[in-house]
Design a protein around this motif. Structure first.
Motif, mmCIF file in Angstrom:
data_model
loop_
_atom_site.group_PDB
_atom_site.id
_atom_site.type_symbol
_atom_site.label_atom_id
_atom_site.label_comp_id
_atom_site.label_asym_id
_atom_site.label_seq_id
_atom_site.Cartn_x
_atom_site.Cartn_y
_atom_site.Cartn_z
ATOM 1 N N GLY A 99 0.821 -1.212 0.000
ATOM 2 C CA GLY A 99 0.000 0.000 0.000
ATOM 3 C C GLY A 99 0.849 1.254 0.000
ATOM 4 N N VAL A 100 0.542 2.148 -0.910
ATOM 5 C CA VAL A 100 1.197 3.460 -0.985
ATOM 6 C C VAL A 100 0.116 4.489 -0.667
ATOM 7 C CG1 VAL A 100 2.498 5.072 -2.405
ATOM 8 C CG2 VAL A 100 2.773 2.600 -2.755
ATOM 9 N N VAL A 101 0.078 4.922 0.579
ATOM 10 C CA VAL A 101 -0.991 5.799 1.059
ATOM 11 C C VAL A 101 -0.400 7.137 1.471
ATOM 12 C CG1 VAL A 101 -2.935 6.028 2.639
ATOM 13 C CG2 VAL A 101 -2.179 3.743 1.933
ATOM 14 N N LYS A 102 -0.947 8.213 0.923
ATOM 15 C CA LYS A 102 -0.532 9.565 1.297
ATOM 16 C C LYS A 102 -1.630 10.194 2.141
ATOM 17 C CE LYS A 102 2.358 10.476 -2.770
ATOM 18 N NZ LYS A 102 2.570 11.391 -3.933
ATOM 19 N N TYR A 103 -1.269 10.600 3.356
ATOM 20 C CA TYR A 103 -2.226 11.236 4.259
ATOM 21 C C TYR A 103 -1.998 12.741 4.243
ATOM 22 C CZ TYR A 103 -2.909 6.496 6.035
ATOM 23 O OH TYR A 103 -3.180 5.153 6.151
ATOM 24 N N HIS A 104 -3.083 13.485 4.045
ATOM 25 C CA HIS A 104 -3.012 14.946 3.986
ATOM 26 C C HIS A 104 -3.834 15.526 5.133
ATOM 27 C CE1 HIS A 104 -1.621 14.394 -0.232
ATOM 28 N NE2 HIS A 104 -2.540 13.432 -0.241
ATOM 29 N N PHE A 116 -16.175 11.295 12.617
ATOM 30 C CA PHE A 116 -15.518 11.356 11.316
ATOM 31 C C PHE A 116 -16.379 10.623 10.300
ATOM 32 C CE2 PHE A 116 -12.231 12.208 14.320
ATOM 33 C CZ PHE A 116 -11.304 13.013 13.671
ATOM 34 N N VAL A 117 -16.550 11.220 9.130
ATOM 35 C CA VAL A 117 -17.335 10.590 8.060
ATOM 36 C C VAL A 117 -16.482 10.551 6.795
ATOM 37 C CG1 VAL A 117 -19.546 11.325 9.027
ATOM 38 C CG2 VAL A 117 -18.427 12.759 7.335
ATOM 39 N N ALA A 118 -16.611 9.462 6.035
ATOM 40 C CA ALA A 118 -15.794 9.279 4.837
ATOM 41 C C ALA A 118 -16.611 8.616 3.741
ATOM 42 C CB ALA A 118 -14.566 8.425 5.158
ATOM 43 N N ASN A 119 -16.214 8.858 2.492
ATOM 44 C CA ASN A 119 -16.797 8.112 1.376
ATOM 45 C C ASN A 119 -16.316 6.661 1.455
ATOM 46 O OD1 ASN A 119 -14.196 9.484 0.607
ATOM 47 N ND2 ASN A 119 -14.414 8.198 -1.211
ATOM 48 N N HIS A 120 -17.053 5.764 0.816
ATOM 49 C CA HIS A 120 -16.846 4.322 1.044
ATOM 50 C C HIS A 120 -16.670 3.583 -0.281
ATOM 51 C CE1 HIS A 120 -16.629 0.811 3.366
ATOM 52 N NE2 HIS A 120 -17.904 0.453 3.398
ATOM 53 N N THR A 121 -15.510 2.953 -0.442
ATOM 54 C CA THR A 121 -15.208 2.191 -1.656
ATOM 55 C C THR A 121 -15.069 0.708 -1.375
ATOM 56 O OG1 THR A 121 -14.005 4.120 -2.516
ATOM 57 C CG2 THR A 121 -13.631 2.016 -3.626
ATOM 58 N N TYR A 224 -8.789 6.417 -4.565
ATOM 59 C CA TYR A 224 -7.866 5.370 -5.001
ATOM 60 C C TYR A 224 -7.420 5.625 -6.437
ATOM 61 C CZ TYR A 224 -9.340 2.731 -0.890
ATOM 62 O OH TYR A 224 -9.592 2.331 0.401
ATOM 63 N N ASN A 225 -6.156 5.337 -6.676
ATOM 64 C CA ASN A 225 -5.607 5.432 -8.021
ATOM 65 C C ASN A 225 -5.677 4.050 -8.661
ATOM 66 O OD1 ASN A 225 -3.944 5.674 -10.323
ATOM 67 N ND2 ASN A 225 -2.767 7.304 -9.355
ATOM 68 N N LYS A 226 -6.318 3.955 -9.810
ATOM 69 C CA LYS A 226 -6.532 2.658 -10.450
ATOM 70 C C LYS A 226 -5.363 2.217 -11.328
ATOM 71 C CE LYS A 226 -10.394 1.728 -12.328
ATOM 72 N NZ LYS A 226 -11.591 1.793 -13.197
ATOM 73 N N ILE A 227 -4.225 2.872 -11.173
ATOM 74 C CA ILE A 227 -3.094 2.552 -12.048
ATOM 75 C C ILE A 227 -2.648 1.097 -11.900
ATOM 76 C CG2 ILE A 227 -1.409 3.404 -10.344
ATOM 77 C CD1 ILE A 227 0.303 4.350 -12.715
ATOM 78 N N PHE A 228 -2.773 0.530 -10.680
ATOM 79 C CA PHE A 228 -2.327 -0.845 -10.455
ATOM 80 C C PHE A 228 -3.475 -1.809 -10.150
ATOM 81 C CE2 PHE A 228 1.610 1.495 -9.095
ATOM 82 C CZ PHE A 228 2.360 1.130 -10.201
ATOM 83 N N VAL A 229 -4.536 -1.329 -9.487
ATOM 84 C CA VAL A 229 -5.662 -2.199 -9.154
ATOM 85 C C VAL A 229 -6.880 -1.337 -8.838
ATOM 86 C CG1 VAL A 229 -5.170 -2.302 -6.681
ATOM 87 C CG2 VAL A 229 -6.371 -4.208 -7.763
ATOM 88 N N VAL A 253 -1.522 -1.024 -4.007
ATOM 89 C CA VAL A 253 -2.739 -0.246 -3.777
ATOM 90 C C VAL A 253 -2.306 1.186 -3.482
ATOM 91 C CG1 VAL A 253 -4.734 0.116 -2.270
ATOM 92 C CG2 VAL A 253 -4.050 -2.212 -2.894
ATOM 93 N N VAL A 254 -2.716 2.097 -4.339
ATOM 94 C CA VAL A 254 -2.276 3.489 -4.241
ATOM 95 C C VAL A 254 -3.483 4.369 -3.948
ATOM 96 C CG1 VAL A 254 -1.102 5.388 -5.422
ATOM 97 C CG2 VAL A 254 -0.454 3.019 -5.918
ATOM 98 N N CYS A 255 -3.398 5.203 -2.919
ATOM 99 C CA CYS A 255 -4.522 6.086 -2.620
ATOM 100 C C CYS A 255 -4.073 7.311 -1.830
ATOM 101 C CB CYS A 255 -5.622 5.345 -1.864
ATOM 102 S SG CYS A 255 -5.302 5.085 -0.124
ATOM 103 N N ASP A 256 -4.942 8.312 -1.822
ATOM 104 C CA ASP A 256 -4.759 9.531 -1.040
ATOM 105 C C ASP A 256 -5.882 9.640 -0.027
ATOM 106 O OD1 ASP A 256 -2.540 11.511 -2.276
ATOM 107 O OD2 ASP A 256 -3.475 10.392 -3.911
#
Length: 325
Positions: A99-104, A116-121, A224-229, A253-256
């Protein structure tokens, strides 16, 4: 009328469709490279990831079981250690996907009267957020090994489970939510107000429960970035175990993740308007399209008689308007 019905149906169903990437191994030059990648992912990377995840479970259980059993008389210390252990185990899960996760934004703090509320994938949204902060999450009760983890390990961080088919569960969950947000030492509460997994291109209607608690709402946007999955979990087509295997056999798995500015109910604003305002903030930050659908419709199909009745009523209204003209 048929065109209109098909258009509405497509507008709804595309929110829950998996969108596999287009094949790139379409000629004689690229096919050998694709085969090499397949061998590397399944025969080299995948066994290493299995080893990492197994090691994580051994370390986790070696500490969690003694702490959970021996420190029952010291709840504060036990909860603190269990929080750290759950965060660690989630980190092993993320590592098993590379996992490559960037937290901002600032890391969430433990404060009363906030949610806390978040969108759900996918259910992995919870794991990605949990590795940074031990949230107490509101989640559908699952069968199998996932349900076993819910009823044992995850209850230690204050997670709340429900069954969407049980009407009485809504009242129980609403009461537990109010009690949780009042506790000064409880873990931050995390809610996915869409109530279902959406394919990371759209956001569906937010349920208003999280916005009726009279507390500060902290939006979290996940992209999520779909470049790999494709990280979308289509629960109607695959089990969570199959979904995890798909992630573990991908390249990464790449996401922000963005922790956005906390929001409060404005004077004269209803809970539904508040929910839509927060949804707009999350959608804008993650680059998602807002659609006016209730995600729970994904789990219920209208009967043919009801559908035909609605179609006839619509057709009659169109014919009346045409006759008036």
């Amino acid at each position: 009328m048929l065109f209109f019905c098909l258009l509405v149906l497509d507008s709804f169903t595309r929110c829950f469709k998996s969108n596999p990437p287009e094949p790139w191994n379409w000629n004689v030059y690229l096919f050998p490279l694709w085969c090499c990648g397949l061998v590397i992912r399944y025969l080299i990377i995948f066994p290493i990831r299995i080893l990492v995840l197994t090691l994580g479970w051994i370390i986790f259980l070696s500490f969690f079981i003694p702490v959970h059993c021996l420190l029952k008389g010291n709840d504060d210390l036990r909860k603190k250690i269990e929080r750290c252990l759950v965060e660690m185990m989630c980190s092993f899960f993320v590592a098993s996907w590379t996992g490559v996760v960037k937290y901002h934004g600032p890391r969430p703090s433990v404060r009363p009267k906030q949610v806390f509320v978040a969108n759900h994938t996918s259910m992995i949204d919870f794991i990605i957020l949990e590795q940074m902060t031990a949230f107490a999450v509101i989640m559908q009760k699952h069968p199998g090994w996932v349900g076993l983890l819910q009823s044992t390990i995850l209850e230690s961080v204050g997670c709340i489970w429900f069954n969407r088919t049980e009407a009485k569960d809504r009242e129980i969950v609403a009461r537990k939510l109010r009690e949780h947000v009042q506790g000064a030492n409880n873990n931050p509460l995390l809610i996915f107000p869409e109530g279902t997994c959406v394919n990371n291109h759209y956001t569906v209607m937010f349920k208003k429960g999280a916005f009726e608690l009279g507390c500060t709402v902290c939006p979290v946007a996940i992209k999520y970035n779909k470049i790999f999955v494709d990280a979308f979990w289509n629960s109607r087509q695959q089990s969570f175990t199959t979904h995890l295997l798909q992630l573990m056999t991908s390249w990464a798995v790449v996401c922000d993740v963005w922790y956005l500015e906390p929001q409060n109910l404005k004077p004269g604003e209803t809970s539904i308007e508040f929910a839509e305002r927060v949804r707009a903030i999350i959608s804008h930050r993650a680059g998602l399209k807002m659609v006016p659908w209730d995600g729970y419709l994904k789990y219920s199909r209208p009967s043919p008689k009801h559908r035909e009745s609605k179609q006839q009523n619509f057709a009659q209204s169109v014919l009346r308007r045409l006759e008036e003209k």
